[in-house]
Design a protein around this motif. Structure first.
Motif, PDB file in Angstrom:
ATOM      1  N   GLN A 115      15.225  82.964  28.180  1.00  0.00           N
ATOM      2  CA  GLN A 115      14.121  83.664  28.841  1.00  0.00           C
ATOM      3  C   GLN A 115      14.568  85.054  29.281  1.00  0.00           C
ATOM      4  O   GLN A 115      13.831  86.022  29.183  1.00  0.00           O
ATOM      5  CB  GLN A 115      13.662  82.896  30.090  1.00  0.00           C
ATOM      6  N   ARG A 116      15.822  85.104  29.770  1.00  0.00           N
ATOM      7  CA  ARG A 116      16.316  86.395  30.254  1.00  0.00           C
ATOM      8  C   ARG A 116      16.742  87.299  29.104  1.00  0.00           C
ATOM      9  O   ARG A 116      16.469  88.489  29.101  1.00  0.00           O
ATOM     10  CB  ARG A 116      17.475  86.183  31.229  1.00  0.00           C
ATOM     11  N   LEU A 117      17.391  86.710  28.078  1.00  0.00           N
ATOM     12  CA  LEU A 117      17.904  87.530  26.984  1.00  0.00           C
ATOM     13  C   LEU A 117      16.826  87.919  25.987  1.00  0.00           C
ATOM     14  O   LEU A 117      16.810  89.037  25.498  1.00  0.00           O
ATOM     15  CB  LEU A 117      19.019  86.780  26.242  1.00  0.00           C
TER      16      LEU A 117
ATOM     17  N   GLY B 208      16.079  82.143  19.492  1.00  0.00           N
ATOM     18  CA  GLY B 208      15.745  83.532  19.206  1.00  0.00           C
ATOM     19  C   GLY B 208      16.809  84.531  19.633  1.00  0.00           C
ATOM     20  O   GLY B 208      16.568  85.730  19.627  1.00  0.00           O
ATOM     21  N   LEU B 209      18.000  84.047  19.998  1.00  0.00           N
ATOM     22  CA  LEU B 209      19.077  84.977  20.353  1.00  0.00           C
ATOM     23  C   LEU B 209      19.597  85.662  19.091  1.00  0.00           C
ATOM     24  O   LEU B 209      19.677  85.042  18.028  1.00  0.00           O
ATOM     25  CB  LEU B 209      20.234  84.223  21.027  1.00  0.00           C
ATOM     26  N   SER B 210      19.962  86.936  19.226  1.00  0.00           N
ATOM     27  CA  SER B 210      20.562  87.645  18.093  1.00  0.00           C
ATOM     28  C   SER B 210      22.014  87.186  17.950  1.00  0.00           C
ATOM     29  O   SER B 210      22.552  86.518  18.827  1.00  0.00           O
ATOM     30  CB  SER B 210      20.523  89.150  18.333  1.00  0.00           C
ATOM     31  N   ARG B 211      22.646  87.580  16.843  1.00  0.00           N
ATOM     32  CA  ARG B 211      24.023  87.171  16.605  1.00  0.00           C
ATOM     33  C   ARG B 211      24.961  87.673  17.713  1.00  0.00           C
ATOM     34  O   ARG B 211      25.833  86.952  18.189  1.00  0.00           O
ATOM     35  CB  ARG B 211      24.473  87.706  15.244  1.00  0.00           C
ATOM     36  N   GLY B 212      24.732  88.926  18.129  1.00  0.00           N
ATOM     37  CA  GLY B 212      25.548  89.489  19.199  1.00  0.00           C
ATOM     38  C   GLY B 212      25.366  88.736  20.508  1.00  0.00           C
ATOM     39  O   GLY B 212      26.338  88.459  21.214  1.00  0.00           O
ATOM     40  N   GLN B 213      24.120  88.396  20.820  1.00  0.00           N
ATOM     41  CA  GLN B 213      23.855  87.647  22.055  1.00  0.00           C
ATOM     42  C   GLN B 213      24.488  86.255  21.996  1.00  0.00           C
ATOM     43  O   GLN B 213      25.031  85.775  22.987  1.00  0.00           O
ATOM     44  CB  GLN B 213      22.341  87.512  22.273  1.00  0.00           C
ATOM     45  N   LEU B 215      27.179  85.413  20.371  1.00  0.00           N
ATOM     46  CA  LEU B 215      28.614  85.568  20.560  1.00  0.00           C
ATOM     47  C   LEU B 215      28.940  85.775  22.028  1.00  0.00           C
ATOM     48  O   LEU B 215      29.803  85.122  22.596  1.00  0.00           O
ATOM     49  CB  LEU B 215      29.123  86.755  19.747  1.00  0.00           C
ATOM     50  N   ARG B 216      28.217  86.704  22.640  1.00  0.00           N
ATOM     51  CA  ARG B 216      28.570  87.121  23.983  1.00  0.00           C
ATOM     52  C   ARG B 216      28.279  86.038  25.027  1.00  0.00           C
ATOM     53  O   ARG B 216      29.076  85.796  25.928  1.00  0.00           O
ATOM     54  CB  ARG B 216      27.820  88.399  24.329  1.00  0.00           C
ATOM     55  N   HIS B 217      27.139  85.384  24.886  1.00  0.00           N
ATOM     56  CA  HIS B 217      26.730  84.464  25.951  1.00  0.00           C
ATOM     57  C   HIS B 217      27.048  83.004  25.670  1.00  0.00           C
ATOM     58  O   HIS B 217      27.135  82.208  26.602  1.00  0.00           O
ATOM     59  CB  HIS B 217      25.226  84.607  26.215  1.00  0.00           C
ATOM     60  N   ILE B 218      27.187  82.652  24.400  1.00  0.00           N
ATOM     61  CA  ILE B 218      27.377  81.232  24.079  1.00  0.00           C
ATOM     62  C   ILE B 218      28.764  80.964  23.504  1.00  0.00           C
ATOM     63  O   ILE B 218      29.499  80.102  24.002  1.00  0.00           O
ATOM     64  CB  ILE B 218      26.307  80.754  23.053  1.00  0.00           C
ATOM     65  N   ILE B 219      29.133  81.716  22.481  1.00  0.00           N
ATOM     66  CA  ILE B 219      30.349  81.355  21.744  1.00  0.00           C
ATOM     67  C   ILE B 219      31.624  81.818  22.461  1.00  0.00           C
ATOM     68  O   ILE B 219      32.529  81.024  22.714  1.00  0.00           O
ATOM     69  CB  ILE B 219      30.298  81.934  20.312  1.00  0.00           C
ATOM     70  N   LEU B 220      31.684  83.111  22.821  1.00  0.00           N
ATOM     71  CA  LEU B 220      32.932  83.621  23.408  1.00  0.00           C
ATOM     72  C   LEU B 220      33.296  82.960  24.744  1.00  0.00           C
ATOM     73  O   LEU B 220      34.470  82.671  24.968  1.00  0.00           O
ATOM     74  CB  LEU B 220      32.880  85.151  23.535  1.00  0.00           C
ATOM     75  N   PRO B 221      32.337  82.714  25.642  1.00  0.00           N
ATOM     76  CA  PRO B 221      32.744  82.025  26.882  1.00  0.00           C
ATOM     77  C   PRO B 221      33.409  80.679  26.603  1.00  0.00           C
ATOM     78  O   PRO B 221      34.377  80.309  27.272  1.00  0.00           O
ATOM     79  CB  PRO B 221      31.421  81.824  27.630  1.00  0.00           C
ATOM     80  N   GLN B 222      32.916  79.962  25.602  1.00  0.00           N
ATOM     81  CA  GLN B 222      33.529  78.675  25.271  1.00  0.00           C
ATOM     82  C   GLN B 222      34.869  78.883  24.583  1.00  0.00           C
ATOM     83  O   GLN B 222      35.806  78.114  24.781  1.00  0.00           O
ATOM     84  CB  GLN B 222      32.595  77.866  24.367  1.00  0.00           C
ATOM     85  N   THR B 223      34.951  79.943  23.762  1.00  0.00           N
ATOM     86  CA  THR B 223      36.207  80.250  23.075  1.00  0.00           C
ATOM     87  C   THR B 223      37.319  80.535  24.080  1.00  0.00           C
ATOM     88  O   THR B 223      38.395  79.964  24.011  1.00  0.00           O
ATOM     89  CB  THR B 223      36.026  81.490  22.172  1.00  0.00           C
ATOM     90  N   PHE B 224      37.023  81.417  25.046  1.00  0.00           N
ATOM     91  CA  PHE B 224      38.074  81.840  25.973  1.00  0.00           C
ATOM     92  C   PHE B 224      38.594  80.666  26.790  1.00  0.00           C
ATOM     93  O   PHE B 224      39.784  80.561  27.058  1.00  0.00           O
ATOM     94  CB  PHE B 224      37.581  82.967  26.875  1.00  0.00           C
ATOM     95  N   ARG B 225      37.705  79.776  27.184  1.00  0.00           N
ATOM     96  CA  ARG B 225      38.139  78.610  27.932  1.00  0.00           C
ATOM     97  C   ARG B 225      39.136  77.794  27.111  1.00  0.00           C
ATOM     98  O   ARG B 225      40.105  77.282  27.615  1.00  0.00           O
ATOM     99  CB  ARG B 225      36.909  77.760  28.270  1.00  0.00           C
TER     100      ARG B 225
END
Lengths: 253, 301
Positions: A115-117, B208-213, B215-225
């Motif tokens: 929703q935010r993004l 509906g997230l773009s590829r960049g979104q 990566l930034r919000h879903i994939i990388l946070p899990q990767t870094f952990r």
């Protein structure tokens, strides 16, 4: 309402023509497949595993690219155009067999994020709407939990709320109850039943024949990537026309 | 199942007595070696002279000041910390290039990583040093700039980075380390990104997230952990690998060791001490890493 808009709202919301999907191998997952779905209709797809049911769902919102044919969703054509693809994804919510919740976000975070993004809502607006949805799926007091702290049934209900948060016109359910313990299937089906009653257009891949018979308007039987038979859900189970359908129904009923 | 239990117990007991035997053997061997060394080694120990090379009393200033080895240790620390940041940036950029949808970026990432992992770091450092320090830095007039610094700026520069005269070597040294370690970090990150379940991408795309979104919000946070432990391990490697820049006369710990050895001939004392000083730096990192791994393992369940 002008003429064009009228036509738009009368035309099928999902219009799939002669699509084909071939995986490397080559394995033909879908062949010469066509279907239209009306607004507010609940379509249930059944068939043996490997018959292309899930692949079809995943083609509808562009998670898989089709090799031939056309897909139109609510008047927009799903093609190479990235903007069209994103616009279509905004109209379609999807619920997966394995939930696919975001494990690093809380329940509220899962429902909030897109929703935010995507819709650019403020944090407050998003949270407000998310809470309404969580209430709707019966998880009002769970917003601060993390996915791994929830049961399978609860996780799947969060996933439904997450998909609904984008206010989709269509909901796709890809074997949404197949990974659940038997005692949790009911709570997820209840939510889906309510959605159908509220007039949501739904395409549901499921093995729950009771649910299919009760909730769907139309049933579609697939085998080996082809549409074998479709029919009104009331008549479909009573007298299936094709031998292959009868054989399948005998095996699972 | 019940008959299994005594067997497991018996097995454990057996290995314990074997452990004791091995330990006794090691002690005996060490004792014998110690005996031979003290009685027959033609080497005069000068442990008494060593501490002054860590800290010395400055008669002019009437206070204790750091000497060669401690200065070297601090330089090693500075090198490692400064190299870690660009290494992480390069690593992330190259990991993303490796998984890019564009062939050009995938090939760029691949080329970089393969070059860095298949060339000796010594060769890389000579290349970077002679190109950067000898050719590029004079070209942009950095030399003049460094020579005309105000005393105040020069003081802070030498405290935080390196004395003005050696900055032209220090910067290439940091860059080499970063570029070299970046390749390993890129592979760690790529592995982490690829280990995130593909369902996460699909769920994010379906919303509906773009590829960049994604990566930034879903994939990388899990990767870094997930990659925090191997990343911390790579930082320890970075501290150790920083010793190679001694060949371009960066006055870090290993360089100071060679200088001290050359002028005092206290070879064994100096290197034992240098080894101890590296250990003091890396061992706490290892302990921290152990805790990190345990807490990551807890978080995963």
């Amino acid at each position: 309402m002008n003429d064009q808009a009228k036509q738009e709202s009368n035309s099928p919301i999902i219009d799939v023509r002669r699509i084909e999907k071939i995986f490397p191998g080559p394995v033909v997952a879908l062949r010469d497949f066509f279907i239209t779905v009306e607004r507010g209709e609940v379509l249930v797809i059944i068939g043996p595993s490997g018959s292309g049911k899930s692949t079809f769902l995943r083609c509808l919102n562009g998670l898989e690219e089709i090799d031939a044919g056309t897909i139109r969703i609510d008047g927009i054509s799903l093609d190479e155009n990235e903007a069209n693809r994103l616009a279509i994804r905004r109209k379609i919510g999807m619920v997966f067999q394995s939930f696919n919740l975001f494990p690093h976000l809380t329940v509220l975070g899962n429902v909030d994020l897109a929703q935010r993004l995507v819709q650019k809502k403020s944090r407050r607006q998003a949270a407000e709407f998310s809470r309404r949805l969580l209430e709707q799926v019966g998880l009002a007091d769970m917003e601060d939990r993390y996915p791994h702290q929830l049961s399978g049934g609860q996780q799947q209900r969060v996933a439904i709320a997450r998909a609904l948060a984008m206010m989709p016109k269509i909901m796709l359910f890809d074997e949404a109850t197949s990974a659940l313990d038997p005692e949790m299937i009911g709570e997820v089906l209840d939510v889906m039943r309510q959605l159908a009653r509220d007039g949501m257009t739904m395409v549901v891949v499921t093995h729950e024949m009771g649910f299919a018979r009760e909730v769907s308007d139309r049933i579609l039987f697939m085998d080996k990537g082809r549409l074998v038979e479709e029919g009104e859900s009331q008549t479909f189970f009573r007298n299936p026309r094709h031998a292959r359908t009868r054989e399948f129904l005998q095996q699972i009923l | 199942m019940a008959p299994m239990l005594p067997m497991i117990g018996g097995h454990r007991k057996k290995s314990k007595s074997l452990d004791c035997l091995l330990l006794a053997l090691v002690f005996a061997a060490t004792g014998y070696l110690g005996y031979r060394v003290t009685m027959q080694l033609h080497y005069t120990w000068h442990w008494g002279d060593i501490p002054q090379y860590i800290v010395r009393f400055d008669k002019g200033q009437h206070r204790w000041v750091a000497n060669y080895l401690l200065l070297g240790l601090l330089t090693t620390l500075r090198l490692s910390l400064y190299a870690a940041v660009p290494a992480l940036v390069i690593g992330l950029a190259m990991a993303l290039a490796r998984i890019s949808r564009s062939l050009f970026w995938r090939m760029t990432g691949r080329t970089y990583i393969e070059l860095m992992r298949n060339l000796p770091p010594l060769v890389i450092i000579f290349l970077v040093y002679y190109f950067l320090a000898d050719q590029l830095i004079p070209l942009i007039g950095a030399d003049d700039l460094l020579q005309n610094l105000s005393p105040r700026t020069a003081h802070w520069l030498s405290l935080l980075v390196a004395p003005p005269a050696t900055v032209t070597a220090f910067v290439p040294a940091v860059l080499t380390l970063a570029v070299f370690e970046g390749a390993y970090i890129a592979e760690i990150l790529r592995g982490g990104i690829e280990s995130v379940d593909s369902g996460q991408w699909e769920a994010a795309h379906a919303l509906g997230l773009s590829r960049g979104q994604c990566l930034r919000h879903i994939i990388l946070p899990q990767t870094f952990r997930q990659v925090l432990p191997p990343l911390a391990g790579q930082f320890i490697s970075l501290i150790k690998d920083s010793s190679i820049v001694s060949v371009i006369s960066i006055q870090e710990l290993t360089y100071q060791g060679t200088q001290l050895m050359a002028s005092t001939y206290m070879t064994i004392e100096v290197w034992l001490l240098v080894a101890a000083m590296y250990f003091v730096l890396t061992f706490p990192c290892s302990l921290l890493l152990g805790r990190l791994e345990r807490s990551c393992a807890r978080g995963a369940t």
